[in-house]
Scaffold this motif. Structure first.
Motif, PDB file in Angstrom:
ATOM      1  N   ILE A  88       0.860  -1.267   0.044  1.00 44.19           N
ATOM      2  CA  ILE A  88      -0.072   0.044  -0.109  1.00 44.19           C
ATOM      3  C   ILE A  88       0.755   1.223   0.136  1.00 44.19           C
ATOM      4  N   LEU A  89       1.988   1.320   0.784  1.00 44.94           N
ATOM      5  CA  LEU A  89       2.706   2.406   0.743  1.00 44.94           C
ATOM      6  C   LEU A  89       3.494   2.614  -0.569  1.00 44.94           C
ATOM      7  N   VAL A  90       3.849   1.537  -1.133  1.00 41.67           N
ATOM      8  CA  VAL A  90       4.414   1.775  -2.410  1.00 41.67           C
ATOM      9  C   VAL A  90       3.501   2.429  -3.515  1.00 41.67           C
ATOM     10  N   LYS A  91       2.311   1.729  -3.521  1.00 39.20           N
ATOM     11  CA  LYS A  91       1.351   2.158  -4.387  1.00 39.20           C
ATOM     12  C   LYS A  91       1.194   3.620  -4.064  1.00 39.20           C
ATOM     13  N   ASN A  92       0.953   4.062  -2.785  1.00 37.45           N
ATOM     14  CA  ASN A  92       0.523   5.600  -2.552  1.00 37.45           C
ATOM     15  C   ASN A  92       1.887   6.520  -3.056  1.00 37.45           C
ATOM     16  N   LEU A  93       3.024   5.927  -2.603  1.00 35.47           N
ATOM     17  CA  LEU A  93       4.499   6.541  -3.316  1.00 35.47           C
ATOM     18  C   LEU A  93       4.428   6.832  -4.704  1.00 35.47           C
ATOM     19  N   ARG A  94       4.040   5.732  -5.456  1.00 34.07           N
ATOM     20  CA  ARG A  94       4.088   5.897  -6.987  1.00 34.07           C
ATOM     21  C   ARG A  94       2.862   6.912  -7.267  1.00 34.07           C
ATOM     22  N   LYS A  95       1.836   6.971  -6.740  1.00 34.88           N
ATOM     23  CA  LYS A  95       0.659   7.815  -6.936  1.00 34.88           C
ATOM     24  C   LYS A  95       1.046   9.242  -6.645  1.00 34.88           C
ATOM     25  N   LEU A  96       1.989   9.409  -5.673  1.00 33.27           N
ATOM     26  CA  LEU A  96       2.136  10.784  -5.196  1.00 33.27           C
ATOM     27  C   LEU A  96       3.212  11.315  -6.212  1.00 33.27           C
ATOM     28  N   LEU A  97       4.016  10.678  -6.728  1.00 30.78           N
ATOM     29  CA  LEU A  97       5.020  10.886  -8.112  1.00 30.78           C
ATOM     30  C   LEU A  97       4.223  11.224  -9.405  1.00 30.78           C
ATOM     31  N   MET A  98       3.143  10.409  -9.341  1.00 32.40           N
ATOM     32  CA  MET A  98       2.461  10.542 -10.700  1.00 32.40           C
ATOM     33  C   MET A  98       1.492  11.827 -10.707  1.00 32.40           C
ATOM     34  N   LEU A  99       1.373  12.210  -9.626  1.00 30.62           N
ATOM     35  CA  LEU A  99       0.756  13.630  -9.261  1.00 30.62           C
ATOM     36  C   LEU A  99       1.782  14.992  -9.654  1.00 30.62           C
ATOM     37  N   SER A 100       2.776  14.631  -9.628  1.00 27.04           N
ATOM     38  CA  SER A 100       3.775  15.896  -9.460  1.00 27.04           C
ATOM     39  C   SER A 100       4.288  16.056 -11.103  1.00 27.04           C
ATOM     40  N   VAL A 101       4.651  17.133 -11.445  1.00 32.53           N
ATOM     41  CA  VAL A 101       5.196  17.419 -12.869  1.00 32.53           C
ATOM     42  C   VAL A 101       6.365  16.637 -12.925  1.00 32.53           C
ATOM     43  N   ASP A 102       6.558  16.063 -14.282  1.00 31.81           N
ATOM     44  CA  ASP A 102       7.653  15.081 -14.642  1.00 31.81           C
ATOM     45  C   ASP A 102       7.869  13.841 -13.631  1.00 31.81           C
ATOM     46  N   CYS A 103       6.784  13.498 -12.851  1.00 31.30           N
ATOM     47  CA  CYS A 103       6.866  12.213 -11.969  1.00 31.30           C
ATOM     48  C   CYS A 103       7.994  12.393 -11.158  1.00 31.30           C
ATOM     49  N   THR A 104       8.502  13.551 -10.476  1.00 27.32           N
ATOM     50  CA  THR A 104       9.691  13.804  -9.753  1.00 27.32           C
ATOM     51  C   THR A 104       9.513  14.578  -8.508  1.00 27.32           C
ATOM     52  N   LEU A 105       9.894  14.117  -7.422  1.00 24.96           N
ATOM     53  CA  LEU A 105       9.828  14.949  -6.458  1.00 24.96           C
ATOM     54  C   LEU A 105      11.322  14.781  -5.499  1.00 24.96           C
ATOM     55  N   PRO A 106      11.574  16.212  -5.222  1.00 28.38           N
ATOM     56  CA  PRO A 106      12.738  16.136  -4.174  1.00 28.38           C
ATOM     57  C   PRO A 106      12.461  15.158  -2.825  1.00 28.38           C
ATOM     58  N   LEU A 107      13.756  14.259  -2.379  1.00 22.61           N
ATOM     59  CA  LEU A 107      13.373  13.573  -1.457  1.00 22.61           C
ATOM     60  C   LEU A 107      13.302  14.421  -0.163  1.00 22.61           C
ATOM     61  N   GLU A 108      13.739  15.440  -0.025  1.00 26.03           N
ATOM     62  CA  GLU A 108      13.587  16.372   1.268  1.00 26.03           C
ATOM     63  C   GLU A 108      11.979  16.722   1.555  1.00 26.03           C
TER      64      GLU A 108
END
Length: 454
Positions: A88-108
């Motif tokens: 579930i955590l992996v799926k939600n983390l993938r969805k969070l990246l899919m929401l963002s521009v270029d599917c990328t988010l700073p780790l911080e």
């Protein structure tokens, strides 16, 4: 968010105990782990939760704290629960990246909400390397970022759409109407709950009906494709915020946490205003916007948001020189509706004795100011319920307008466009103080009952 303090202390103490070889901590050593000040907070937690922590010792044995048998059993089951939660955590983390521009988010940025997402504190080491088919860590513009390796269209479904699908709304062809509470069972509708005491009029409900029926692009489409000036794109922003909150464990985040995703999610510049406008979708509390602080040994509220702090600070500091010269008659905090018509005004009438030549008695002035500050929170019962689209400003009334070129302080003040009441307002005195050379009166103004409606 205040409710999270005690659970966080409990979890931290549990972690400290579990990190010890003998699964216990001497009370005298607790200070080494958490510091002298925090030690007493933890001692209070130990005393308050005997079903979680037990203290043993005596007869020459130093007292120590350990988990109770029941708490220890639950803690042992935690590892198994984490294993079951990992997909579930992996799926939600993938969805969070899919929401963002270029599917990328700073780790911080992800780390700011790692606890809210349910991620382990060491997710970069313990979770990311296990799924190279989904994630990769790269340097983007000098920042260590997490990037999505492949897009999954099956995940590009929002929690709102999943709920509507379960209710059969997406497949239903029946004509439905918008209810009086704003809810509408349509494919582009959001579930609404009005705040207590809010009574929408017919014009408001018509706008809600129009908004609920309006189509909008999916939050999982790239935000670069849309202009925020487009009403459909603005509704999409609401859907993005809704989905972001849905990915968290408790469906809530602080405004500072949301603002950290500003550029990656293409959020509007006036984010707080966007949330306030959708008060029937998002529950907003100012417990996170202000924090309790002591000033002159009196509890006051201080703004947490840096921009709000700067606005208040610059406004007060910008008036100081004019108040000292006796140029300011009164200062008002004005709450207005969307048409700039005042709803209520907190007015501070100021008088500075320019001829006062005696030595200033700081102790007397401090005592008067303390009594003034203590009275301020008690005025809350006199306030009206403000509409969701209201605004506020600090307005100064001068005996004579300062020249704009005479000082930098004069340049930050501009003429207000807030309308004035046509009838004399209703005045409610709150507090007054007089301590040479300063005199202050605080009163609350509301429009007269005979005031023409805008």
């Amino acid at each position: 968010m205040e409710l999270q303090k005690k659970p966080s202390l409990i979890l931290r103490l549990k972690s400290i105990i579990q990190s010890q070889r003998k699964q216990c901590v001497l009370l005298r050593d607790l200070e080494k782990e958490v510091g002298f000040v925090q030690k007493w907070n933890f001692m209070g937690i130990i005393e308050k939760y005997p079903t979680i922590f037990c203290v043993t010792g005596g007869n020459g044995t130093p007292p120590m704290v350990m988990l109770t048998e029941k708490a220890d059993k639950i803690a042992l089951e935690e590892d198994e629960a984490r294993v079951q939660m990992e997909p579930i955590l992996v799926k939600n983390l993938r969805k969070l990246l899919m929401l963002s521009v270029d599917c990328t988010l700073p780790l911080e940025t992800i780390q700011l909400i790692e606890n809210d997402l349910g991620l382990p504190n060491d997710f970069r080491q313990s979770l990311i390397p296990k799924y190279p088919q989904f994630f990769s860590v790269k340097d983007v513009n000098g920042r260590t970022s997490l990037q999505l390796e492949n897009w999954d269209s099956f995940l590009a479904v929002t929690a709102r759409e999943e709920r509507l699908a379960c209710e059969g709304v997406l497949t239903s062809k029946e004509k439905v109407r918008v209810l009086i509470d704003g809810n509408y069972f349509g494919p582009f509708a959001f579930q609404m709950h009005y705040p207590a005491g809010f009574r929408p009029n017919m014009n408001y409900l018509k706008e809600v009906q129009k908004w609920q029926k309006m189509e909008f692009p999916s939050p999982y489409l790239n935000a670069k494709r849309f202009e925020l000036a487009d009403p459909k794109a603005q509704k999409r922003v609401v859907a993005v915020l809704h989905e972001l909150l849905s990915l968290t464990m408790e469906k809530r985040l602080t405004s500072a946490q949301i603002d950290a995703f500003h550029s990656e999610l293409r959020l509007p510049a006036r984010l707080l205003l966007c949330l306030i406008k959708q008060h029937s979708i998002f529950y907003i509390t100012n417990k996170g916007a202000f924090e309790r602080r002591r000033y002159m040994n009196v509890v006051v509220q201080r703004a947490r948001h840096p921009e709000l702090q700067q606005y208040i600070h610059s406004s007060v500091n910008g008036l100081l020189s004019f108040i000292q010269k006796g140029l300011v008659e009164r200062v008002a905090v004005i709450f207005s509706d969307s048409n700039n018509v005042p709803i209520e005004r907190f007015v501070f009438k100021i008088n500075v004795n320019q001829s006062y030549g005696s030595k200033l008695e700081e102790a007397d002035l401090e005592f008067s100011l303390k009594s003034f500050l203590i009275k301020l929170p008690l005025s809350q019962s006199l306030m009206k319920v403000l509409p969701p689209d209201c605004r506020w400003e600090i307005t100064a009334y001068f005996h004579s307008l300062p020249q704009s070129g005479t000082s930098k302080d004069a340049e930050i003040w501009v003429p207000t466009d807030t309308q004035q009441w046509q009838q004399a307002p209703l005045i409610t005195p709150i507090k007054s103080m007089s301590c040479e050379p300063l005199g202050v009166q605080l009163y609350l103004e509301h429009p007269s009952l005979s005031e023409p409606k805008a």
